[in-house]
Design a protein around this motif. Structure first.
Motif, PDB file in Angstrom:
ATOM      1  N   ALA A  76      10.023  15.152   5.557  1.00  0.00           N
ATOM      2  CA  ALA A  76       8.616  14.880   5.864  1.00  0.00           C
ATOM      3  C   ALA A  76       7.720  15.369   4.734  1.00  0.00           C
ATOM      4  O   ALA A  76       6.777  14.668   4.323  1.00  0.00           O
ATOM      5  CB  ALA A  76       8.235  15.554   7.178  1.00  0.00           C
ATOM      6  N   LEU A  77       7.991  16.549   4.218  1.00  0.00           N
ATOM      7  CA  LEU A  77       7.198  17.070   3.098  1.00  0.00           C
ATOM      8  C   LEU A  77       7.303  16.145   1.890  1.00  0.00           C
ATOM      9  O   LEU A  77       6.307  15.884   1.202  1.00  0.00           O
ATOM     10  CB  LEU A  77       7.684  18.473   2.739  1.00  0.00           C
ATOM     11  CG  LEU A  77       7.346  19.572   3.754  1.00  0.00           C
ATOM     12  CD1 LEU A  77       8.142  20.830   3.457  1.00  0.00           C
ATOM     13  CD2 LEU A  77       5.851  19.876   3.750  1.00  0.00           C
ATOM     14  N   ARG A  78       8.498  15.642   1.633  1.00  0.00           N
ATOM     15  CA  ARG A  78       8.674  14.724   0.499  1.00  0.00           C
ATOM     16  C   ARG A  78       7.874  13.446   0.716  1.00  0.00           C
ATOM     17  O   ARG A  78       7.222  12.942  -0.204  1.00  0.00           O
ATOM     18  CB  ARG A  78      10.160  14.421   0.300  1.00  0.00           C
ATOM     19  CG  ARG A  78      10.433  13.368  -0.757  1.00  0.00           C
ATOM     20  CD  ARG A  78      11.907  13.293  -1.107  1.00  0.00           C
ATOM     21  NE  ARG A  78      12.752  13.050   0.036  1.00  0.00           N
ATOM     22  CZ  ARG A  78      12.978  11.843   0.568  1.00  0.00           C
ATOM     23  NH1 ARG A  78      12.393  10.766   0.055  1.00  0.00           N
ATOM     24  NH2 ARG A  78      13.793  11.701   1.607  1.00  0.00           N
ATOM     25  N   GLN A  79       7.936  12.894   1.921  1.00  0.00           N
ATOM     26  CA  GLN A  79       7.194  11.667   2.187  1.00  0.00           C
ATOM     27  C   GLN A  79       5.687  11.885   2.087  1.00  0.00           C
ATOM     28  O   GLN A  79       4.936  10.947   1.805  1.00  0.00           O
ATOM     29  CB  GLN A  79       7.567  11.115   3.564  1.00  0.00           C
ATOM     30  CG  GLN A  79       8.975  10.564   3.633  1.00  0.00           C
ATOM     31  CD  GLN A  79       9.254   9.805   4.917  1.00  0.00           C
ATOM     32  OE1 GLN A  79       8.380   9.620   5.751  1.00  0.00           O
ATOM     33  NE2 GLN A  79      10.485   9.362   5.080  1.00  0.00           N
TER      34      GLN A  79
ATOM     35  N   GLN B 126       0.817  -1.214   0.000  1.00  0.00           N
ATOM     36  CA  GLN B 126       0.000   0.000   0.000  1.00  0.00           C
ATOM     37  C   GLN B 126       0.856   1.272   0.000  1.00  0.00           C
ATOM     38  O   GLN B 126       0.327   2.367  -0.046  1.00  0.00           O
ATOM     39  CB  GLN B 126      -0.932   0.025   1.223  1.00  0.00           C
ATOM     40  CG  GLN B 126      -2.098  -0.943   1.123  1.00  0.00           C
ATOM     41  CD  GLN B 126      -1.657  -2.391   1.215  1.00  0.00           C
ATOM     42  OE1 GLN B 126      -0.852  -2.741   2.061  1.00  0.00           O
ATOM     43  NE2 GLN B 126      -2.163  -3.236   0.328  1.00  0.00           N
ATOM     44  N   GLY B 127       2.187   1.131   0.066  1.00  0.00           N
ATOM     45  CA  GLY B 127       3.061   2.293   0.041  1.00  0.00           C
ATOM     46  C   GLY B 127       3.371   2.788   1.443  1.00  0.00           C
ATOM     47  O   GLY B 127       2.912   2.233   2.443  1.00  0.00           O
ATOM     48  N   PRO B 128       4.178   3.852   1.545  1.00  0.00           N
ATOM     49  CA  PRO B 128       4.570   4.353   2.860  1.00  0.00           C
ATOM     50  C   PRO B 128       3.394   5.018   3.568  1.00  0.00           C
ATOM     51  O   PRO B 128       2.613   5.728   2.955  1.00  0.00           O
ATOM     52  CB  PRO B 128       5.656   5.387   2.528  1.00  0.00           C
ATOM     53  CG  PRO B 128       5.352   5.813   1.131  1.00  0.00           C
ATOM     54  CD  PRO B 128       4.778   4.606   0.448  1.00  0.00           C
ATOM     55  N   PRO B 129       3.260   4.780   4.856  1.00  0.00           N
ATOM     56  CA  PRO B 129       2.199   5.448   5.593  1.00  0.00           C
ATOM     57  C   PRO B 129       2.496   6.934   5.727  1.00  0.00           C
ATOM     58  O   PRO B 129       3.646   7.333   5.849  1.00  0.00           O
ATOM     59  CB  PRO B 129       2.238   4.752   6.959  1.00  0.00           C
ATOM     60  CG  PRO B 129       3.639   4.256   7.094  1.00  0.00           C
ATOM     61  CD  PRO B 129       4.091   3.906   5.699  1.00  0.00           C
ATOM     62  N   GLN B 130       1.466   7.778   5.705  1.00  0.00           N
ATOM     63  CA  GLN B 130       1.684   9.212   5.769  1.00  0.00           C
ATOM     64  C   GLN B 130       1.580   9.746   7.192  1.00  0.00           C
ATOM     65  O   GLN B 130       2.118  10.817   7.484  1.00  0.00           O
ATOM     66  CB  GLN B 130       0.672   9.936   4.874  1.00  0.00           C
ATOM     67  CG  GLN B 130       0.871   9.628   3.395  1.00  0.00           C
ATOM     68  CD  GLN B 130       0.344  10.738   2.508  1.00  0.00           C
ATOM     69  OE1 GLN B 130      -0.377  11.611   2.942  1.00  0.00           O
ATOM     70  NE2 GLN B 130       0.728  10.705   1.253  1.00  0.00           N
ATOM     71  N   ALA B 131       0.921   9.051   8.091  1.00  0.00           N
ATOM     72  CA  ALA B 131       0.751   9.561   9.444  1.00  0.00           C
ATOM     73  C   ALA B 131       2.079   9.872  10.129  1.00  0.00           C
ATOM     74  O   ALA B 131       2.207  10.927  10.763  1.00  0.00           O
ATOM     75  CB  ALA B 131      -0.077   8.584  10.272  1.00  0.00           C
ATOM     76  N   PRO B 132       3.111   9.000  10.053  1.00  0.00           N
ATOM     77  CA  PRO B 132       4.378   9.351  10.701  1.00  0.00           C
ATOM     78  C   PRO B 132       4.982  10.647  10.179  1.00  0.00           C
ATOM     79  O   PRO B 132       5.502  11.444  10.960  1.00  0.00           O
ATOM     80  CB  PRO B 132       5.264   8.143  10.384  1.00  0.00           C
ATOM     81  CG  PRO B 132       4.326   7.016  10.181  1.00  0.00           C
ATOM     82  CD  PRO B 132       3.138   7.631   9.517  1.00  0.00           C
ATOM     83  N   ALA B 133       4.908  10.883   8.869  1.00  0.00           N
ATOM     84  CA  ALA B 133       5.463  12.119   8.320  1.00  0.00           C
ATOM     85  C   ALA B 133       4.688  13.333   8.813  1.00  0.00           C
ATOM     86  O   ALA B 133       5.274  14.387   9.106  1.00  0.00           O
ATOM     87  CB  ALA B 133       5.466  12.065   6.797  1.00  0.00           C
ATOM     88  N   GLN B 134       3.386  13.208   8.915  1.00  0.00           N
ATOM     89  CA  GLN B 134       2.589  14.316   9.432  1.00  0.00           C
ATOM     90  C   GLN B 134       2.930  14.596  10.889  1.00  0.00           C
ATOM     91  O   GLN B 134       3.051  15.756  11.306  1.00  0.00           O
ATOM     92  CB  GLN B 134       1.098  13.983   9.274  1.00  0.00           C
ATOM     93  CG  GLN B 134       0.641  13.934   7.831  1.00  0.00           C
ATOM     94  CD  GLN B 134      -0.743  13.332   7.669  1.00  0.00           C
ATOM     95  OE1 GLN B 134      -1.229  12.620   8.542  1.00  0.00           O
ATOM     96  NE2 GLN B 134      -1.376  13.602   6.536  1.00  0.00           N
ATOM     97  N   ASP B 135       3.113  13.539  11.673  1.00  0.00           N
ATOM     98  CA  ASP B 135       3.479  13.710  13.075  1.00  0.00           C
ATOM     99  C   ASP B 135       4.854  14.357  13.196  1.00  0.00           C
ATOM    100  O   ASP B 135       5.079  15.224  14.057  1.00  0.00           O
ATOM    101  CB  ASP B 135       3.471  12.364  13.792  1.00  0.00           C
ATOM    102  CG  ASP B 135       2.067  11.781  13.922  1.00  0.00           C
ATOM    103  OD1 ASP B 135       1.092  12.537  13.758  1.00  0.00           O
ATOM    104  OD2 ASP B 135       1.964  10.566  14.170  1.00  0.00           O
ATOM    105  N   ALA B 136       5.788  13.938  12.338  1.00  0.00           N
ATOM    106  CA  ALA B 136       7.127  14.519  12.370  1.00  0.00           C
ATOM    107  C   ALA B 136       7.085  16.002  12.029  1.00  0.00           C
ATOM    108  O   ALA B 136       7.754  16.823  12.662  1.00  0.00           O
ATOM    109  CB  ALA B 136       8.044  13.777  11.398  1.00  0.00           C
ATOM    110  N   LEU B 137       6.288  16.357  11.041  1.00  0.00           N
ATOM    111  CA  LEU B 137       6.187  17.756  10.640  1.00  0.00           C
ATOM    112  C   LEU B 137       5.639  18.600  11.789  1.00  0.00           C
ATOM    113  O   LEU B 137       6.091  19.736  12.013  1.00  0.00           O
ATOM    114  CB  LEU B 137       5.286  17.866   9.414  1.00  0.00           C
ATOM    115  CG  LEU B 137       5.497  19.057   8.475  1.00  0.00           C
ATOM    116  CD1 LEU B 137       6.937  19.138   7.997  1.00  0.00           C
ATOM    117  CD2 LEU B 137       4.562  18.948   7.283  1.00  0.00           C
ATOM    118  N   ALA B 138       4.686  18.052  12.531  1.00  0.00           N
ATOM    119  CA  ALA B 138       4.149  18.780  13.676  1.00  0.00           C
ATOM    120  C   ALA B 138       5.217  18.992  14.743  1.00  0.00           C
ATOM    121  O   ALA B 138       5.300  20.068  15.352  1.00  0.00           O
ATOM    122  CB  ALA B 138       2.947  18.027  14.256  1.00  0.00           C
TER     123      ALA B 138
END
Length: 298
Positions: free
Chosen positions: A124-127, A95-107
């Motif tokens: 994070a923006l790239r992910q 299903q590809g890389p999950p986006q929730a971790p990148a969103q959490d990192a950006l926060a």
């Protein structure tokens, strides 16, 4: 990464993705060529056009800067953000890389201005697929710290995602001018060469990464993909086998070895590898083989 498609009747009917992509005790590949003056000038011109030219390295210049560690009171959010983004070069599910971790990192990185934090924000923006924003973030960091190789690597990865393969390659080459032993730059440069259908040069980049960090399975897997693209299937199989010696639970090594085994005529080996990869969460190859009448349950 996308090796050529197989003939329609072959069990290898789809392209290989980078997530399925680098070991064996093989003769070392030829060293990477030195960057010629004309290429170096082109790299600097390209960076200048982007508004962030790095100074050309010379004997009187200091070595590239190293990202300073954050104070202890600030280090924990950076470490947490880095951990959330650590899967960038690792295996992702079908299903590809999950986006929730990148969103959490950006926060976590909101309001942080130090270079390490801003490069993590660009990652994070790239992910998250926000590639133009990631490029803009890298541009700001290159303007602030023009000899920071990591910023060129990160920007190049976003350029690659945007389909600007040559721009990406120039950024990776600029990073390697600044830091010739930068493993991330070598791996990314190999990927860029591969996308540009230059597998021999991709192989040389991956071989250099293996020379510097032989414990990294990804470098072996990617070199195996580059060798497979050159129809050197046994060498590719050996590279994938070495990756599995380093990490027996790496499904991309299994999936890619199955592809090379199919190309070498070893259909039972292909099916065994696809089944093991599927047991570890990477099932697309096995499903494709089933659809073509291979590897069917008995």
């Amino acid at each position: 990464m996308r090796p050529r498609p197989a003939p329609q009747n072959s069990p290898r009917a789809h392209h290989r993705t980078r997530a399925e992509t680098a070991p064996a005790l093989l003769p070392p590949a030829a060293p990477l060529p030195l960057v010629p003056l004309a290429l170096l000038l082109a790299l600097l011109l390209n960076a200048a056009l982007a508004g962030c030219a790095p100074p050309a390295p010379g004997p009187s210049q200091p070595p590239p800067p190293i990202l300073a560690a954050a104070p202890a009171t600030q280090a924990e959010p950076l470490a947490r953000a880095a951990a959330l983004l650590a899967g960038d070069s690792e295996f992702f599910s079908d299903q590809g890389p999950p986006q929730a971790p990148a969103q959490d990192a950006l926060a976590l990185l909101q309001g942080r201005t130090e270079p390490q934090a801003r490069l993590l924000a660009a990652k994070a923006l790239r992910q998250l697929g926000r590639f133009d924003e990631a490029v803009a973030e890298c541009n700001r960091q290159i303007l602030r710290t023009p000899r920071l190789a990591e910023a060129f690597v990160e920007r190049g990865q976003s350029f690659s995602a945007l389909g600007h393969g040559q721009r990406a390659l120039e950024d990776f080459q600029a990073a390697l001018v600044l830091d010739p032993k930068n493993i991330a730059a070598l791996l990314a440069q190999g990927d860029a060469y591969f996308v540009l259908e230059r597998p021999a040069e991709a192989e040389a980049s991956y071989s250099r990464a293996i020379e510097l960090a032989p414990e990294r399975p990804l470098a072996w897997i990617n070199r195996g993909v580059a060798r497979d693209e050159q129809s050197r299937f046994q060498e590719a199989i050996a590279d994938f086998t070495q990756a599995l010696a380093l990490d027996p639970a790496e499904p991309s090594a299994l999936a890619n070895r199955g592809v090379s085994r199919s190309q070498a005529g070893d259909i039972p080996g292909m099916c065994a590898d696809y089944a093991r990869a599927c047991a570890l969460g990477l099932c697309r190859r096995l499903h494709d083989a089933h659809a073509m009448g291979y590897c069917l349950p008995r």
